[in-house]
Design a protein around this motif. Structure first.
Motif, PDB file in Angstrom:
ATOM      1  N   THR A   1       0.843  -1.208   0.000  1.00 50.32           N
ATOM      2  CA  THR A   1       0.000   0.000   0.000  1.00 50.32           C
ATOM      3  C   THR A   1       0.871   1.249   0.000  1.00 50.32           C
ATOM      4  OG1 THR A   1      -1.740  -1.151   1.166  1.00 50.32           O
ATOM      5  CG2 THR A   1      -1.802   1.241   1.284  1.00 50.32           C
TER       6      THR A   1
ATOM      7  N   GLU B   1      -4.536   9.363   4.156  1.00 49.23           N
ATOM      8  CA  GLU B   1      -5.418  10.540   4.079  1.00 49.23           C
ATOM      9  C   GLU B   1      -4.840  11.759   4.789  1.00 49.23           C
ATOM     10  OE1 GLU B   1      -9.672   8.193   3.717  1.00 49.23           O
ATOM     11  OE2 GLU B   1      -9.192   9.227   5.583  1.00 49.23           O
TER      12      GLU B   1
ATOM     13  N   CYS C   1      -3.650   2.196   7.644  1.00 49.92           N
ATOM     14  CA  CYS C   1      -3.014   2.655   6.394  1.00 49.92           C
ATOM     15  C   CYS C   1      -3.844   3.774   5.764  1.00 49.92           C
ATOM     16  CB  CYS C   1      -2.865   1.495   5.404  1.00 49.92           C
ATOM     17  SG  CYS C   1      -1.626   0.308   5.909  1.00 49.92           S
ATOM     18  N   LYS C   2      -5.147   3.584   5.779  1.00 49.41           N
ATOM     19  CA  LYS C   2      -6.041   4.596   5.181  1.00 49.41           C
ATOM     20  C   LYS C   2      -5.866   5.939   5.908  1.00 49.41           C
ATOM     21  CE  LYS C   2     -10.959   4.888   3.890  1.00 49.41           C
ATOM     22  NZ  LYS C   2     -11.654   5.818   4.754  1.00 49.41           N
TER      23      LYS C   2
ATOM     24  N   GLU D   1      -5.915  -2.098   7.664  1.00 51.62           N
ATOM     25  CA  GLU D   1      -6.388  -1.275   6.540  1.00 51.62           C
ATOM     26  C   GLU D   1      -6.792   0.118   7.027  1.00 51.62           C
ATOM     27  OE1 GLU D   1      -9.448  -3.414   4.445  1.00 51.62           O
ATOM     28  OE2 GLU D   1      -8.048  -4.991   3.828  1.00 51.62           O
TER      29      GLU D   1
END
Ligand SMILES: Cc1ncc(COP(=O)(O)O)c(C=O)c1O
Length: 387
Positions: free
Chosen positions: A303, A383, A378-379, A375
């Motif tokens: 990612t 952002e 990481c998001k 997840e």
């Protein structure tokens, strides 16, 4: 698949419910302390239940399988032939290496670590009034190596008495090679430096990398104490049970004598039963956990590589702890902290904890949790990274 994620908030988990003490909040995604968020392995649950159903929890001694299963595991998976007599008890590895500091050194003596370094090892020196000596590893990108000449010079310049080492290495997730380990051990032997090889993460060895027990590399018995446990591999840390391996008769006698004085010669029956079941019947569960963690690692690595390549991740060779460099965006610990906690809502171990300001740009992410938390973390990072 029998590995199940378990929500641990509100269960007295230090990672989730105890984050307040370090982060001033209890509402962050907990990716700090090395503790997993998976249900206990079925064979361990069964063994504990079977014991509790029938017996009280009185003073206890280890059942024979406690030794046999560990010895068989160590031989099968790590090629180390441990003799039953060499195994001493440790009520946790941190407690054990603190005891070794007290036993083998005097106030003011130099105790060395290689940095960045699992911070309780540094604390073991400073809180016991020893002189903490840190030998920094060299960094090339996200790869760490040890300059053996610097290592030797640090030892001789400071008259180091004891070297505390984690193998595999926490926090950078490095698996030491045979040459690196032998190099360090030969220098320590030459200078009469005792060594603690903390191998608590031994079972987490990833693709292309093989953990090598330090003791298998040469005749280091008179200076070496190896520390192992089921606690990281099977998430049993709360039971405070570890295997302290001391092949040398004299050194082992000193350890046992020291324990006797502190009355810490043995542990509780639940720790013995759980460790015996883990090493005896836990491999299938462990292999599944490894797959989950490896999947989490690949997700994070890929990612960031795709969507924010300036966030650098170390190659995960050992442990389930991922060393991440946020230095392209932040320089100080305050900046990193503000970003992680206030912007992203994540509790990481901060790089500075592992050896001071020079590591302020790094964080250590615990990968042993659900994919959805990985997840979400990481998001949040993607952002909130500054443009
Ligand atoms: C290198 C290392 N040693 C020891 C420990 C803790 O061991 P214990 O819970 O047995 O004190 C940890 C936990 O994260 C660790 O990473």
């Amino acid at each position: 698949m029998s590995v199940k994620y378990v929500e641990r908030k509100g269960t007295g988990s230090r990672k989730w419910d105890g984050m307040w003490s370090r982060f001033g909040s209890d509402d962050l995604i907990a990716m700090w302390i090395a503790d997993m968020d998976f249900e206990l392995a079925e064979p361990i649950k069964e063994a504990l239940k079977a014991h509790i159903d029938k017996y009280p929890l009185g003073y206890s001694i280890p059942p024979e399988e406690y030794y046999e299963n560990f010895i068989a595991w160590e031989k099968k998976y790590h090629g180390y032939e441990v003799k039953r007599d060499w195994i001493c008890f440790g009520c946790g590895i941190v407690a054990a290496f603190n005891m070794v500091v007290l036993m083998l050194t005097r106030p003011g003596d130099a105790v060395m670590t290689v940095t960045p370094c699992y911070y309780p090892m540094q604390d073991a020196a400073t809180t016991n009034d020893r002189k903490l000596v840190m030998c920094d590893m060299d960094r090339d990108g996200m790869t760490y190596t040890l300059d053996l000449e610097k290592f030797e010079k640090t030892i001789s310049d400071n008259d180091v008495k004891l070297f505390l080492m984690s193998s595999p290495h926490n926090p950078v997730g490095k698996i030491w090679t045979a040459d690196e380990l032998r190099g360090m051990m030969d220098v320590c032997k030459k200078h009469g430096v005792y060594v603690v090889s903390d191998e608590i993460h031994a079972d987490f060895e990833w693709e292309g990398h093989k953990h090598i027990p330090t003791a298998t590399l040469g005749d280091y018995d008179d200076i070496l104490i190896t520390m192992c446990a089921a606690s990281k591999s099977f998430n049993l840390a709360g039971l405070q049970n570890s295997y302290i391996i001391i092949p040398d008769d004299e050194l082992r006698a000193r350890y046992k004598d020291f324990q006797q004085r502190l009355h810490t010669t043995g542990g509780n029956i639940l720790g013995y039963v759980a460790s015996a079941a883990a090493f005896g019947q836990g491999r299938e569960w462990f292999d599944e956990v490894r797959d989950v963690i490896w999947g989490n690692y690949l997700y994070v690595r890929d990612t960031f590589a795709k969507r924010a390549p300036k966030v650098k991740t170390a190659e995960l060779e050992g442990t389930y702890l991922l060393w991440i460099d946020l230095g392209a965006y932040f320089k100080t610990q305050e900046e990193v902290r503000d970003f992680c906690e206030n912007k992203c809502g994540i509790a990481f171990d901060y790089g500075a904890w592992f050896g001071g300001d020079q590591y302020a740009r790094f964080v250590r992410m615990n990968l042993a949790t659900s994919r959805s938390y990985v997840e979400a973390a990481c998001k949040a990072i993607l952002e909130n990274l500054p443009l």
